[in-house]
Design a protein around this motif. Structure first.
Motif, PDB file in Angstrom:
ATOM      1  N   LEU A  89       0.777  -1.321  -0.047  1.00  0.00           N
ATOM      2  CA  LEU A  89       0.067  -0.029   0.084  1.00  0.00           C
ATOM      3  C   LEU A  89       0.863   1.285  -0.053  1.00  0.00           C
ATOM      4  O   LEU A  89       0.587   2.199  -0.745  1.00  0.00           O
ATOM      5  N   SER A  90       2.001   1.103   0.726  1.00  0.00           N
ATOM      6  CA  SER A  90       2.889   2.449   0.847  1.00  0.00           C
ATOM      7  C   SER A  90       3.521   2.644  -0.396  1.00  0.00           C
ATOM      8  O   SER A  90       3.831   3.805  -0.982  1.00  0.00           O
ATOM      9  N   SER A  91       4.117   1.541  -1.171  1.00  0.00           N
ATOM     10  CA  SER A  91       4.561   1.711  -2.445  1.00  0.00           C
ATOM     11  C   SER A  91       3.590   2.522  -3.459  1.00  0.00           C
ATOM     12  O   SER A  91       4.043   3.560  -4.132  1.00  0.00           O
ATOM     13  N   LEU A  92       2.309   1.812  -3.601  1.00  0.00           N
ATOM     14  CA  LEU A  92       1.282   2.691  -4.457  1.00  0.00           C
ATOM     15  C   LEU A  92       0.998   4.131  -3.938  1.00  0.00           C
ATOM     16  O   LEU A  92       0.859   5.024  -4.942  1.00  0.00           O
ATOM     17  N   ALA A  93       1.165   4.320  -2.672  1.00  0.00           N
ATOM     18  CA  ALA A  93       0.708   5.868  -2.177  1.00  0.00           C
ATOM     19  C   ALA A  93       1.895   6.458  -2.749  1.00  0.00           C
ATOM     20  O   ALA A  93       1.815   7.811  -3.021  1.00  0.00           O
ATOM     21  N   LEU A  94       3.027   6.225  -2.527  1.00  0.00           N
ATOM     22  CA  LEU A  94       4.236   7.170  -2.753  1.00  0.00           C
ATOM     23  C   LEU A  94       4.287   7.435  -4.336  1.00  0.00           C
ATOM     24  O   LEU A  94       4.577   8.414  -4.863  1.00  0.00           O
ATOM     25  N   ILE A  95       3.949   6.490  -5.285  1.00  0.00           N
ATOM     26  CA  ILE A  95       3.932   6.545  -6.540  1.00  0.00           C
ATOM     27  C   ILE A  95       2.681   7.751  -7.104  1.00  0.00           C
ATOM     28  O   ILE A  95       2.791   8.510  -7.820  1.00  0.00           O
ATOM     29  N   ALA A  96       1.744   7.675  -6.178  1.00  0.00           N
ATOM     30  CA  ALA A  96       0.736   8.548  -6.517  1.00  0.00           C
ATOM     31  C   ALA A  96       0.603   9.927  -6.087  1.00  0.00           C
ATOM     32  O   ALA A  96       0.115  10.776  -6.714  1.00  0.00           O
ATOM     33  N   MET A  97       1.401  10.311  -4.852  1.00  0.00           N
ATOM     34  CA  MET A  97       1.349  11.126  -4.204  1.00  0.00           C
ATOM     35  C   MET A  97       1.875  12.395  -5.035  1.00  0.00           C
ATOM     36  O   MET A  97       0.985  13.597  -4.859  1.00  0.00           O
ATOM     37  N   GLY A 149      18.819   6.369   9.388  1.00  0.00           N
ATOM     38  CA  GLY A 149      19.857   7.493   8.747  1.00  0.00           C
ATOM     39  C   GLY A 149      20.327   7.563   7.239  1.00  0.00           C
ATOM     40  O   GLY A 149      20.170   8.412   6.521  1.00  0.00           O
ATOM     41  N   VAL A 150      20.825   6.225   6.995  1.00  0.00           N
ATOM     42  CA  VAL A 150      21.212   6.067   5.623  1.00  0.00           C
ATOM     43  C   VAL A 150      20.012   6.320   4.580  1.00  0.00           C
ATOM     44  O   VAL A 150      20.322   7.016   3.238  1.00  0.00           O
ATOM     45  N   SER A 151      18.948   5.773   4.622  1.00  0.00           N
ATOM     46  CA  SER A 151      17.901   5.595   3.652  1.00  0.00           C
ATOM     47  C   SER A 151      17.277   7.296   3.507  1.00  0.00           C
ATOM     48  O   SER A 151      17.143   7.532   2.491  1.00  0.00           O
ATOM     49  N   SER A 152      17.361   7.799   4.854  1.00  0.00           N
ATOM     50  CA  SER A 152      16.886   9.335   4.988  1.00  0.00           C
ATOM     51  C   SER A 152      17.918  10.268   4.057  1.00  0.00           C
ATOM     52  O   SER A 152      17.421  11.186   3.458  1.00  0.00           O
ATOM     53  N   VAL A 153      19.283   9.838   4.214  1.00  0.00           N
ATOM     54  CA  VAL A 153      20.053  10.646   3.399  1.00  0.00           C
ATOM     55  C   VAL A 153      19.793  10.594   1.912  1.00  0.00           C
ATOM     56  O   VAL A 153      19.831  11.608   1.087  1.00  0.00           O
ATOM     57  N   VAL A 154      19.570   9.458   1.444  1.00  0.00           N
ATOM     58  CA  VAL A 154      19.660   9.024   0.071  1.00  0.00           C
ATOM     59  C   VAL A 154      18.248   9.739  -0.365  1.00  0.00           C
ATOM     60  O   VAL A 154      18.125  10.388  -1.359  1.00  0.00           O
ATOM     61  N   ALA A 155      17.123   9.510   0.438  1.00  0.00           N
ATOM     62  CA  ALA A 155      15.634  10.127   0.036  1.00  0.00           C
ATOM     63  C   ALA A 155      15.848  11.583   0.010  1.00  0.00           C
ATOM     64  O   ALA A 155      15.184  12.217  -0.900  1.00  0.00           O
ATOM     65  N   SER A 156      16.380  12.049   1.077  1.00  0.00           N
ATOM     66  CA  SER A 156      16.243  13.739   1.231  1.00  0.00           C
ATOM     67  C   SER A 156      16.882  14.203   0.110  1.00  0.00           C
ATOM     68  O   SER A 156      16.441  15.483  -0.302  1.00  0.00           O
ATOM     69  N   VAL A 157      18.228  13.847  -0.423  1.00  0.00           N
ATOM     70  CA  VAL A 157      18.865  14.488  -1.404  1.00  0.00           C
ATOM     71  C   VAL A 157      18.279  14.190  -2.952  1.00  0.00           C
ATOM     72  O   VAL A 157      19.173  14.653  -3.965  1.00  0.00           O
ATOM     73  N   CYS A 158      17.537  13.273  -2.940  1.00  0.00           N
ATOM     74  CA  CYS A 158      17.117  12.559  -4.524  1.00  0.00           C
ATOM     75  C   CYS A 158      16.776  13.992  -5.305  1.00  0.00           C
ATOM     76  O   CYS A 158      17.120  13.994  -6.492  1.00  0.00           O
ATOM     77  N   PRO A 159      15.786  14.881  -4.668  1.00  0.00           N
ATOM     78  CA  PRO A 159      15.498  15.899  -5.923  1.00  0.00           C
ATOM     79  C   PRO A 159      16.704  16.628  -6.442  1.00  0.00           C
ATOM     80  O   PRO A 159      16.930  17.145  -7.305  1.00  0.00           O
ATOM     81  N   TRP A 160      17.830  16.942  -5.299  1.00  0.00           N
ATOM     82  CA  TRP A 160      18.968  17.721  -5.685  1.00  0.00           C
ATOM     83  C   TRP A 160      19.850  16.829  -6.488  1.00  0.00           C
ATOM     84  O   TRP A 160      20.346  17.351  -7.752  1.00  0.00           O
ATOM     85  N   VAL A 161      20.010  15.544  -6.541  1.00  0.00           N
ATOM     86  CA  VAL A 161      20.982  14.765  -7.123  1.00  0.00           C
ATOM     87  C   VAL A 161      20.169  14.694  -8.543  1.00  0.00           C
ATOM     88  O   VAL A 161      20.985  14.936  -9.688  1.00  0.00           O
ATOM     89  N   PHE A 162      18.878  14.570  -8.705  1.00  0.00           N
ATOM     90  CA  PHE A 162      18.363  14.518 -10.149  1.00  0.00           C
ATOM     91  C   PHE A 162      18.209  16.028 -10.798  1.00  0.00           C
ATOM     92  O   PHE A 162      18.455  15.749 -11.933  1.00  0.00           O
ATOM     93  N   GLY A 188      11.307   6.009  -4.385  1.00  0.00           N
ATOM     94  CA  GLY A 188      10.882   5.527  -2.944  1.00  0.00           C
ATOM     95  C   GLY A 188       9.943   4.559  -3.030  1.00  0.00           C
ATOM     96  O   GLY A 188      10.076   3.748  -2.129  1.00  0.00           O
ATOM     97  N   GLY A 189       9.009   4.455  -3.934  1.00  0.00           N
ATOM     98  CA  GLY A 189       7.971   3.485  -3.996  1.00  0.00           C
ATOM     99  C   GLY A 189       8.644   2.042  -4.240  1.00  0.00           C
ATOM    100  O   GLY A 189       8.288   0.987  -3.716  1.00  0.00           O
ATOM    101  N   PHE A 190       9.768   2.016  -5.267  1.00  0.00           N
ATOM    102  CA  PHE A 190      10.284   0.815  -5.322  1.00  0.00           C
ATOM    103  C   PHE A 190      11.157   0.409  -4.232  1.00  0.00           C
ATOM    104  O   PHE A 190      11.212  -1.018  -3.715  1.00  0.00           O
ATOM    105  N   ALA A 191      11.932   1.308  -3.625  1.00  0.00           N
ATOM    106  CA  ALA A 191      12.807   1.144  -2.664  1.00  0.00           C
ATOM    107  C   ALA A 191      12.118   0.444  -1.388  1.00  0.00           C
ATOM    108  O   ALA A 191      12.462  -0.447  -0.445  1.00  0.00           O
ATOM    109  N   PHE A 192      10.957   0.920  -1.074  1.00  0.00           N
ATOM    110  CA  PHE A 192       9.911   0.653   0.060  1.00  0.00           C
ATOM    111  C   PHE A 192       9.685  -0.942  -0.008  1.00  0.00           C
ATOM    112  O   PHE A 192      10.141  -1.589   0.951  1.00  0.00           O
ATOM    113  N   LEU A 193       9.130  -1.478  -1.201  1.00  0.00           N
ATOM    114  CA  LEU A 193       8.729  -2.715  -1.250  1.00  0.00           C
ATOM    115  C   LEU A 193       9.902  -3.513  -1.306  1.00  0.00           C
ATOM    116  O   LEU A 193       9.910  -4.647  -0.714  1.00  0.00           O
TER     117      LEU A 193
END
Length: 498
Positions: A89-97, A149-162, A188-193
Motif C-alpha cells: 500500500l505504501s509503495s502505491l501511495a508514494l507513486i501516486a502522491m 539515517g542512511v535511507s533518509s540521506v538518500v531520500a532527502s537528496v534525491c531531488p537535488w541529485v536528479f 521511493g515506492g520501489f525502494a520501500f517494497l
C-alpha cells in the motif's frame, strides 16, 4: 527458561533492513510534503493542519496493528504479514502522491500514505523485542537507526541529485509538482517494497511456543493479566466527552483558531472510546477494544515516565518537519515564492540539510550502545536531546545557509538517540505478549504532541511570530532541551543495558 540466542551482525542487519524502505518513504514525506502543499497553493499558516494526517493516522493505526500483530500467527509469521500489506500500500501511495492535481487530493494522499507506512513500521519496532535478548536490544534499535539515517540521506537528496547530476527539471508551472520531486517519489515506492521484502524472506520469526519458552517466568509477564475497570472508564469517559465539548464550544464562541478543534475532538474521542469499551465489557467481551483500553490504562511505569520526554521531543521534531522548508527558504534564502528559482534552490538545500542530520544519526547509532554501557541509556538520551535542542535554536543565529550544517549535526545526534533509547528502554519494561500493542501505544506520545503542534504552531506563527517560521524552530529547540532534563526521571529496568 530457554535463553534467547544472541544474533550476529548480519542477522541484526536482516531484521532491520526493511527500515530502509520505511524511512525512505518518511524522509521523502518530511523533506517534500510542505513543498508539495505550497506548490499546490497552501498558505504557510495552513501547513500544520494539512500535515495532521500523519499523526492522526499513527494515533489510530499503530495501537490497532500492534494489538493485532500480537495475536497473529500464520504461515508468513507474526509481524511479517503486516510488513507485506503495509509495504504494498505504501509503495502505491508514494507513486501516486506527487501526481496530485489539487491541494485537497494531496492532503488525502498524505492520509493514505501515512496510514500505509504505519502498518509496516509499527510491527518493525516490536520485531526487535521479539527477536533479540535484552542484552542486544539497544544494539538492535541502533541498527534500525542506522538504516533510518542512511535511507533518509538518500531520500532527502534525491531531488537535488536528479537536478544537479541528471539534469531533471527542478521547477514547474504554478500548481505542478517539479519532475525532480516526482521521480524521487517513484524511486521511493520501489525502494520501500524491495527493502521490506528483503527482511520478510531473510528472517525466520520465532513461533509462539518458542517465545513462551524464552520468556517464561520473566518479571514483565505479571503485566499480562489486565482487566478493565468499567467504573473508571465510565467516569473518565463522561468527563472527557464533556471537556472536549466545552473546549469545542469555547473555540466556536470565541472564534479561536480552528485547528484547536483537533485537540477538543481528540479529547472527546478518547472519552467515547472508554465508554464503548465499558459497554462491551458489560456485555461480556474481553478482547479487541476492551483489551486495548485496559492495556492503555495499565501501561508500565517506565512507559509513563518516558511519556513526558517523548511528548516534548516530538513537539520539537514536528516543528522541524513542517517548518524547516519555510524557515530556510524565507529566513536564509529570502524567498517565499514556490515558483521562483531561489525558493526551489532553498527547498533543495533543505533536502541536503535533512540528509546531513540523518547521516550523522547513522554514524552516531553505532556509538550509542558502547556509550550506553558506560553511562547508562537514560544519561545517554539526556545528553543527546540537550545537544539537539541547542542545534535547533542555533538556526536563528546562523545566517549563512551553509553553516546550518552545524545545526544539523547537533540535531542528528538527538535524532539517533530518540530513535534508539526510548524503544530500548521500553522493550525491557513490557511483556513479550504485549510488545506490539505497547510499542503501538507508545506512538500516542509521538502523535499527541504532533496534533498539539498542528493545532497551535500555525496560530503562533500567525499571531505571535509575525509570520516568521524560524521562531517556531527556536521554540522547538527549547522544548527538546527541557525533554532532555526530564529524562533524568525515567527508570530503566533493563536486565542488561548493553
Amino acid at each position: 527458561m530457554t535463553t534467547k540466542p544472541r544474533l550476529d551482525f548480519w542477522q541484526l542487519w536482516n531484521i532491520s533492513f526493511g527500515y530502509v524502505g520505511i524511512q525512505f518513504g518518511f524522509a521523502l514525506q518530511t523533506a517534500n510534503i510542505s513543498r508539495i502543499f505550497e506548490t499546490l497553493g497552501a498558505k504557510v499558516d495552513a501547513i500544520p493542519i494539512l500535515w495532521v494526517a500523519a499523526p492522526v493516522a499513527g494515533l489510530i493505526i499503530q495501537p490497532l496493528i500492534g494489538h493485532m500483530s500480537d495475536k497473529t500467527w500464520n504461515r508468513l509469521g507474526r509481524r511479517k504479514p503486516y510488513f507485506l500489506i503495509g509495504a504494498i500500500l505504501s509503495s502505491l501511495a508514494l507513486i501516486a502522491m506527487p501526481n496530485s492535481p489539487a491541494l485537497w487530493v494531496a492532503a488525502g494522499m498524505l492520509w493514505i500514505m501515512d496510514a500505509s507506512i504505519n502498518i509496516t513500521m509499527q510491527p518493525f519496532r516490536a520485531f526487535i523485542g521479539d527477536m533479540l535478548p535484552d542484552a542486544q536490544r539497544t544494539q538492535g534499535f541502533a541498527m534500525q537507526t542506522f538504516f533510518i539515517g542512511v535511507s533518509s540521506v538518500v531520500a532527502s537528496v534525491c531531488p537535488w541529485v536528479f537536478t544537479k547530476w541528471l539534469g531533471i527539471a527542478n521547477t514547474a508551472p504554478a500548481g505542478i509538482i517539479p519532475p525532480s520531486v516526482r521521480w524521487s517519489f517513484y524511486i521511493g515506492g520501489f525502494a520501500f517494497l524491495a527493502a521490506v521484502l528483503w527482511t520478510i524472506f531473510r528472517v525466520r520469526e520465532y513461533s509462539p511456543q518458542e517465545q513462551e519458552a524464552f520468556n517464561v517466568s520473566t518479571e514483565a509477564e505479571s503485566a499480562d493479566a489486565i482487566t478493565l475497570d468499567r467504573k473508571s472508564c465510565i467516569c473518565q469517559g463522561l468527563f472527557l466527552i464533556l471537556a472536549g465539548a466545552a473546549l469545542s464550544y469555547a473555540i466556536f464562541a470565541q472564534d479561536w483558531y480552528a485547528g484547536l478543534y483537533i485537540i477538543s475532538g481528540s479529547i472527546a474521542f478518547y472519552g467515547l472510546l472508554q465508554l464503548a469499551a465499558a459497554a462491551r465489557a458489560k456485555a461480556g467481551h474481553t478482547k479487541g477494544m476492551v483489551e486495548i483500553v485496559a492495556d492503555l490504562k495499565a501501561m508500565p511505569k517506565t512507559m509513563q515516565q518516558l511519556a513526558g520526554v517523548t511528548l516534548l521531543t516530538w513537539f520539537a521534531l514536528y516543528a522541524l518537519f513542517i517548518y524547516t522548508t519555510s524557515a530556510v527558504t524565507s529566513f536564509h534564502f529570502h524567498s517565499s515564492d514556490p515558483t521562483s528559482a531561489i525558493y526551489n534552490d532553498g527547498a533543495n538545500w533543505v533536502g541536503v540539510l535533512m540528509a546531513v542530520y540523518n547521516g550523522v544519526a547513522a554514524v552516531v547509532a553505532f556509538l550509542l550502545p558502547p556509550i550506553a554501557r558506560k553511562v547508562g541509556r537514560v544519561a545517554t538520551h539526556m545528553i543527546a536531546l540537550i545537544i539537539g535542542g541547542l542545534g535547533l535554536m542555533s538556526m536563528i543565529v546562523i545566517k549563512d545557509p551553509t553553516m546550518l550544517l552545524i545545526s544539523m549535526v547537533a540535531i542528528g545526534i538527538a535524532w539517533a538517540s530518540l530513535l534508539t533509547m526510548p524503544y530500548a528502554i521500553l522493550s525491557s519494561a513490557v511483556s513479550h505478549r504485549k510488545m506490539g500493542v505497547y510499542m503501538g501505544m507508545f506512538n500516542l506520545f509521538l502523535v499527541i504532541p504532533q496534533i498539539i503542534a498542528a493545532a497551535v504552531l500555525g496560530l503562533l506563527v500567525k499571531t505571535v511570530f509575525g509570520g516568521q517560521t524560524i521562531y517556531a524552530l527556536v521554540l522547538a529547540g527549547a522544548a527538546m532541551v527541557l525533554a532532555g532534563f526530564l529524562t533524568l526521571f525515567v527508570e530503566d529496568k533493563a536486565r542488561d543495558a548493553a
